[in-house]
Write a protein that holds these residues in place. Structure first.
Motif, short mmCIF file in Angstrom:
data_model
loop_
_atom_site.label_atom_id
_atom_site.label_comp_id
_atom_site.label_asym_id
_atom_site.label_seq_id
_atom_site.Cartn_x
_atom_site.Cartn_y
_atom_site.Cartn_z
N GLY A 419 -11.93 35.31 -14.95
CA GLY A 419 -11.28 36.37 -14.19
C GLY A 419 -10.81 35.87 -12.85
N THR A 420 -9.96 36.65 -12.19
CA THR A 420 -9.44 36.29 -10.87
C THR A 420 -10.56 36.30 -9.83
N THR A 421 -10.59 35.30 -8.99
CA THR A 421 -11.64 35.19 -7.97
C THR A 421 -11.47 36.26 -6.90
N CYS A 422 -12.45 36.35 -6.00
CA CYS A 422 -12.51 37.49 -5.07
C CYS A 422 -11.45 37.44 -3.98
N GLY A 423 -11.02 36.27 -3.54
CA GLY A 423 -10.00 36.17 -2.51
C GLY A 423 -10.57 36.23 -1.12
N LYS A 424 -11.27 35.18 -0.69
CA LYS A 424 -11.88 35.18 0.63
C LYS A 424 -11.76 33.80 1.28
N PRO A 425 -10.60 33.54 1.91
CA PRO A 425 -10.44 32.26 2.60
C PRO A 425 -11.02 32.27 4.00
N TYR A 426 -11.96 33.16 4.25
CA TYR A 426 -12.51 33.37 5.59
C TYR A 426 -14.00 33.03 5.65
N GLY A 427 -14.50 32.87 6.87
CA GLY A 427 -15.91 32.62 7.04
C GLY A 427 -16.35 32.87 8.46
N ALA A 459 -6.01 33.21 -9.73
CA ALA A 459 -5.93 33.76 -11.09
C ALA A 459 -6.19 32.67 -12.13
N PRO A 460 -6.74 33.04 -13.29
CA PRO A 460 -6.93 32.07 -14.36
C PRO A 460 -5.60 31.51 -14.87
N ASN A 461 -5.68 30.40 -15.58
CA ASN A 461 -4.51 29.83 -16.24
C ASN A 461 -3.90 30.86 -17.19
N ALA A 462 -2.68 30.62 -17.58
CA ALA A 462 -1.99 31.51 -18.50
C ALA A 462 -2.82 31.69 -19.78
N ASN A 463 -2.98 32.95 -20.18
CA ASN A 463 -3.74 33.32 -21.39
C ASN A 463 -5.22 32.94 -21.31
N SER A 517 -8.58 41.72 -19.36
CA SER A 517 -8.37 41.73 -17.92
C SER A 517 -9.13 42.86 -17.24
N GLU A 518 -9.57 43.84 -18.01
CA GLU A 518 -10.30 44.97 -17.44
C GLU A 518 -11.81 44.85 -17.66
N GLU A 519 -12.23 43.72 -18.20
CA GLU A 519 -13.62 43.58 -18.61
C GLU A 519 -14.42 42.71 -17.67
N GLN A 520 -14.16 42.79 -16.39
CA GLN A 520 -14.88 41.94 -15.45
C GLN A 520 -16.07 42.72 -14.89
N PRO A 521 -17.28 42.37 -15.29
CA PRO A 521 -18.45 43.09 -14.79
C PRO A 521 -18.69 42.80 -13.32
#
Length: 542
Positions: A419-427, A459-463, A517-521
């Motif tokens: 799945g797509t990662t959370c998106g946090k280039p900060y610290g 995002a993950p690779n295509a497919n 794509s909707e199955e990310q726990p």
């Protein structure tokens, strides 16, 4: 608005965050409330010493119209000073007698001095309107949103200082040794699962033989699937102290059982399931990496030595549940993957602060290299790989994303599956004051190529969007994400996703009608500090 499963982040357990955890989980279970999710905003920020952003003026402290005092002048002036020896330093606590207003004044000044977006904090906030320094801190952040409409800063939090010290250094916290995940968080027919279990003797769950995939049907007699009694459920999945006992009814395959679990001080095992898999065309290494904490370094070194001895040609790095942690650990991991030839003279991550350069760092001090030695200055083993596959999810965050970004920055091919990662280039540099450790975004990180704008995640690779497969154990080559990664390696493409292919009869996974794509726990009961880049304060940071 209601929580979506993908909107949940790791929720805290100990210290001052306990109440927040209960409220957040209650919002999820009840299908109402709010919460952030996904990634923070991108946007460029000047490298240390750059020009100030246009249009910003420092707000006042809101305490009646007066200006800000330097935070150093009110630091450690506490309403309830700590006494004795600080175990983190071996010296006496620096606290002196003060007031709540002193603590609020420190918070406001510290934010103005160090916060990355200090000029976006509303100038209308008044300290007197907030009963505690923590309540005041919670609103002292930017209100801006990203292009997708999510809050730019969803990573602003505090932690009890002693609880933070124990968890960040040794991964110790009250728990059952279980990581829970909501696959489906709303009624009817909620789906609360065991994501994984700490495998050692301090884990009550391991002692009871609980494994990944077990579904929680009842907690203390309350129906998890459909009940509105979220308070009982919250207490059960969020034990606050060792010795706390709750009753769980589990569904494991086609059987059910009811057991008691007593929380203990569980030491986490951040590196697990290290193995080599003989695959078409070569040998593939696999390891599960869950936490960038200090104890992970030795475990990562041992894992790399094993995989190197096994003669692997490729690596699958499973960071689907890794929210981040210490940046120096991430740097060492990336170095061990790539080796000296690809990392020599290269930047792992360069930190960009606000225009005030609050920590007075030089360019060299703002640069994290690819560390080639351990914290005890021993040479690190290396695999020398030109490509790696990372298993990811929305819980893959911060320092974990730095591993991905830094390797890509030096030309290593990093394939993503899951799945797509959370998106946090900060610290941030964690900062203690009066027994509370404050975390406010203070820098943004970019790689060797100058890239750091991934506020919406990688995002993950295509497919290669693949649902988390609770029907198989982590590290099993048949587990959906690992199986897809092996197929990607051997054929150059992930298999065409079939949502129902990994449904597990008898345990209610029932994915047939849901797109992958909707199955990310969403993991629960994980402290926010495990979703970060954490860096030791520089010598001149105070």
């Amino acid at each position: 608005m209601g929580f979506r499963t993908t909107d949940l982040r790791r929720l805290p357990r100990p210290g001052a965050w306990a109440a927040a955890a209960a409220l957040a989980i209650a919002g999820l279970l009840a299908g109402c409330g709010g919460g952030g999710g996904g990634g923070g905003g991108g946007g460029g920020f000047p490298i240390v010493g750059g020009a100030p952003p246009p249009g910003g003026t420092p707000p006042t402290n809101g305490g009646g119209g007066g200006g800000l005092v330097p935070s150093s002048e009110v630091a450690g002036q506490c309403a309830a000073p700590r006494r004795g020896i600080d175990p983190a330093t071996g010296t006496a606590y620096p606290d002196t007698a003060g007031t709540v207003d002193n603590e609020k004044s420190w918070v406001r000044s510290w934010i103005d001095e160090t916060y990355l977006w200090y000029n976006e904090v509303p100038a209308t906030l008044v300290a007197a309107d907030y009963a505690t320094p923590v309540a005041f801190f919670n609103v002292l952040k930017t209100t801006a949103t990203t292009a997708s409409g999510r809050a730019k800063d969803r990573f602003h939090y505090i932690y009890d200082t002693e609880a933070y010290r124990q968890l960040s250094n040794a991964g110790i916290s009250p728990s059952y040794g279980i990581e829970f995940a909501f696959v489906r968080g709303s009624r009817p027919n909620r789906d609360l699962r065991v994501a994984f279990v700490e495998p050692h003797s301090s884990s009550p769950a391991a002692a009871q033989g609980i494994a990944r995939g077990a579904r929680i049907l009842e907690i203390d007699g309350v129906d998890v699937l459909n009940s509105t009694n979220t308070a009982v459920i919250n207490r059960g999945i969020s034990p606050q102290a060792a010795g706390e006992t709750h009753t769980f009814k589990l569904q494991e395959g086609s059987t059910t059982r009811t057991i008691e679990l007593t929380a203990a001080l569980v030491t986490r095992t951040p590196v697990q399931n290290v193995k080599s898999i003989d695959d078409a065309g070569g040998r593939v290494g696999y390891l599960l990496f869950n936490d960038h904490i200090l104890t992970s370094e030795a475990q990562l070194i041992a894992a790399m030595n094993k995989l190197k001895g096994d003669g692997i040609q490729d690596l699958v790095l499973d960071m689907r549940y890794n929210g981040g942690g210490r940046l120096d650990i991430a740097s060492r991991l990336a170095y061990m993957v790539a080796g000296p030839g690809q990392t020599a003279g290269k930047t792992f991550e360069l930190l960009s602060f606000n225009d005030k350069n609050p920590f007075r760092l030089t360019l060299a001090q703002s640069l994290t290299p690819f560390h080639s030695t351990s914290r005890t200055n021993q040479p690190l083993p290396t695999l020398g790989l030109s490509r790696v596959t990372v298993l990811t999810s929305p819980d893959t965050c911060s320092a974990s994303e730095s591993v991905i970004n830094s390797l890509r920055g030096i030309g290593v091919t990093v394939n993503l599956v899951g799945g797509t990662t959370c998106g946090k280039p900060y610290g941030f540099y964690p900062q203690d004051n009066c027994g509370t450790t404050y975390f406010a975004i203070q820098f943004k990180g970019v790689n060797q190529a100058g890239f750091g704008d991934y506020g919406d995640g990688f995002a993950p690779n295509a497919n290669c969007v693949v649902a988390d497969d609770f029907g198989h154990q982590l590290g099993d080559p048949a587990e959906a994400r690992l199986a897809a990664a092996l197929t990607l390696r051997s054929s150059g493409a992930c298999p065409v996703p079939v949502a129902s292919s990994k449904a597990v009869p008898g345990i209610g996974l029932d994915k047939a009608e849901v797109a992958p794509s909707e199955e990310q726990p969403a993991l629960l009961n994980r402290s926010p500090l495990r979703e970060n880049r954490l860096i030791d304060p520089p010598p001149n940071a105070g």
